[in-house]
Design an enzyme around this catalytic site. Structure first.
Site, PDB file in Angstrom:
ATOM      1  N   GLY A   8     -74.972   0.858   9.061  1.00  0.00           N
ATOM      2  CA  GLY A   8     -75.903   1.646   9.867  1.00  0.00           C
ATOM      3  C   GLY A   8     -75.489   1.693  11.326  1.00  0.00           C
ATOM      4  O   GLY A   8     -76.327   1.628  12.223  1.00  0.00           O
ATOM      5  N   ALA A   9     -74.183   1.838  11.560  1.00  0.00           N
ATOM      6  CA  ALA A   9     -73.648   1.728  12.927  1.00  0.00           C
ATOM      7  C   ALA A   9     -73.386   3.076  13.583  1.00  0.00           C
ATOM      8  O   ALA A   9     -72.770   3.133  14.642  1.00  0.00           O
ATOM      9  CB  ALA A   9     -72.357   0.914  12.909  1.00  0.00           C
ATOM     10  N   SER A  10     -73.860   4.155  12.975  1.00  0.00           N
ATOM     11  CA  SER A  10     -73.560   5.472  13.532  1.00  0.00           C
ATOM     12  C   SER A  10     -74.565   5.915  14.590  1.00  0.00           C
ATOM     13  O   SER A  10     -74.346   6.912  15.270  1.00  0.00           O
ATOM     14  CB  SER A  10     -73.494   6.521  12.417  1.00  0.00           C
ATOM     15  OG  SER A  10     -74.744   6.664  11.779  1.00  0.00           O
ATOM     16  N   ARG A  11     -75.676   5.177  14.736  1.00  0.00           N
ATOM     17  CA  ARG A  11     -76.663   5.523  15.761  1.00  0.00           C
ATOM     18  C   ARG A  11     -77.580   4.326  16.014  1.00  0.00           C
ATOM     19  O   ARG A  11     -77.538   3.325  15.306  1.00  0.00           O
ATOM     20  CB  ARG A  11     -77.491   6.738  15.336  1.00  0.00           C
ATOM     21  CG  ARG A  11     -78.261   6.564  14.042  1.00  0.00           C
ATOM     22  CD  ARG A  11     -79.045   7.814  13.699  1.00  0.00           C
ATOM     23  NE  ARG A  11     -79.824   7.653  12.481  1.00  0.00           N
ATOM     24  CZ  ARG A  11     -80.703   8.547  12.034  1.00  0.00           C
ATOM     25  NH1 ARG A  11     -80.900   9.660  12.708  1.00  0.00           N
ATOM     26  NH2 ARG A  11     -81.370   8.329  10.928  1.00  0.00           N
ATOM     27  N   TYR A 149     -91.377  -1.500   3.603  1.00  0.00           N
ATOM     28  CA  TYR A 149     -90.551  -1.986   4.709  1.00  0.00           C
ATOM     29  C   TYR A 149     -90.834  -3.461   5.004  1.00  0.00           C
ATOM     30  O   TYR A 149     -89.908  -4.266   5.175  1.00  0.00           O
ATOM     31  CB  TYR A 149     -90.844  -1.130   5.938  1.00  0.00           C
ATOM     32  CG  TYR A 149     -90.041  -1.462   7.170  1.00  0.00           C
ATOM     33  CD1 TYR A 149     -88.696  -1.132   7.258  1.00  0.00           C
ATOM     34  CD2 TYR A 149     -90.652  -2.072   8.269  1.00  0.00           C
ATOM     35  CE1 TYR A 149     -87.963  -1.417   8.405  1.00  0.00           C
ATOM     36  CE2 TYR A 149     -89.935  -2.359   9.422  1.00  0.00           C
ATOM     37  CZ  TYR A 149     -88.591  -2.026   9.486  1.00  0.00           C
ATOM     38  OH  TYR A 149     -87.878  -2.313  10.622  1.00  0.00           O
ATOM     39  N   LYS A 153     -88.111  -6.502   4.664  1.00  0.00           N
ATOM     40  CA  LYS A 153     -87.747  -7.322   5.821  1.00  0.00           C
ATOM     41  C   LYS A 153     -88.129  -8.783   5.611  1.00  0.00           C
ATOM     42  O   LYS A 153     -87.427  -9.694   6.085  1.00  0.00           O
ATOM     43  CB  LYS A 153     -88.407  -6.769   7.087  1.00  0.00           C
ATOM     44  CG  LYS A 153     -87.863  -5.412   7.525  1.00  0.00           C
ATOM     45  CD  LYS A 153     -86.357  -5.431   7.733  1.00  0.00           C
ATOM     46  CE  LYS A 153     -85.852  -4.193   8.436  1.00  0.00           C
ATOM     47  NZ  LYS A 153     -84.377  -4.189   8.582  1.00  0.00           N
TER      48      LYS A 153
END
Length: 272
Positions: A8-11, A149, A153
């Site tokens: 999830g490193a694109s934003r 969620y 978590k």
């Protein structure tokens, strides 16, 4: 040179962490779902003098995770840091939530973490390493309308505490971060609440006054520099410059027998 794989490193927070580690001399493996966003992060890291490659893969798909980890190994030979930041939301009250909305969130946040960790571990056991999981106050305290969620978590916390003990002998540390930051995922909620409280002429609750993604990234960079082997199995809240150390739950009130317990509970309620 150390290699870091970040999902999830694109934003958002993942992007900020990728850029921070790129500046700190890491070889960064940038994961995401959209090629153009991944490429933009990789290009930025390289323009700043860092080393990076992009890997488009859905972490909810175990075969895609296997292929991604194998590709990172082929390119860099080892993985020293794994950070699971990938995530998304399908908020709804429990009675209205669909099976798809439930499974989709758990697949990315919780199952995705397991798939990645299990496949990364063989690349860490010979030299040690760091694993960081992004949890949330929703997992620590619960959050109305986010049962999927919150459950995902909270599941990550159990993973952290279990693997901290399991992996200590391999010099592999695992910790969790509960970030509070303005991102693409949180912005709609925070903007809505700002308008809501402004109409009431009320101050936005401190809980929703959050920092920036870069604050989280800077904390990650500092955490990875701390080489204390006992710094494992911990949960840190990061909101701007405010760092909170969340403690693992411990047993509270204890009495002998159910009747005695509920009698003591009633006395506790009266004191409150």
């Amino acid at each position: 040179m150390r290699t870091a794989l970040i999902t999830g490193a694109s934003r958002g927070i993942g992007r900020s962490i990728a850029l921070e580690l790129g500046r700190n001399g890491y070889q960064v493996a940038v994961n995401g779902l959209h090629e153009e966003r991944i490429d933009a992060v990789v290009e930025t890291i390289r323009l700043e003098g860092g080393t990076a490659e992009g890997y488009c893969a859905n972490v909810a798909d175990p075969s895609a995770v296997t292929a991604m980890v194998q590709a990172v190994e082929a390119r860099y030979g080892a993985i020293h840091v794994f950070i699971h930041n990938a995530g998304h939301l399908h908020d709804r009250k429990c009675e209205q939530m669909t099976d798809l909305e439930w499974n989709s969130v758990l697949d990315v946040h919780l199952n995705g973490a397991f798939y990645c960790i299990q496949r990364v571990l063989p690349l860490m056991t010979s030299h040690g390493g760091d694993i960081l999981l992004m949890t949330s106050t929703a997992g620590l305290m619960g959050s109305v309308g986010q049962v999927n969620y919150s459950s995902a978590k909270a599941g990550l916390l159990g993973m952290v505490w279990t693997l901290a003990a399991e992996l200590r002998r391999n010099q592999i540390r695992i910790n969790a971060i509960a970030p509070a930051a303005l991102t693409d995922m949180t912005r709609p909620v925070i903007e809505y609440l700002k308008e809501k409280y402004a109409k009431r002429n009320e101050t936005l609750p401190a809980f929703w006054q959050v920092g920036e993604a870069d604050d989280v990234a800077q904390f990650v960079g500092l955490l990875l520099k701390q080489r204390d082997p006992d710094l494992t199995g911990e949960v840190f809240g990061v909101n701007g410059s405010q760092i909170t150390h969340w403690h693992k739950p411990e047993p509270g009130m204890s009495v002998n027998g159910a009747d005695a317990f509920f009698a003591a509970w009633k006395q506790r309620e009266k004191k409150q």
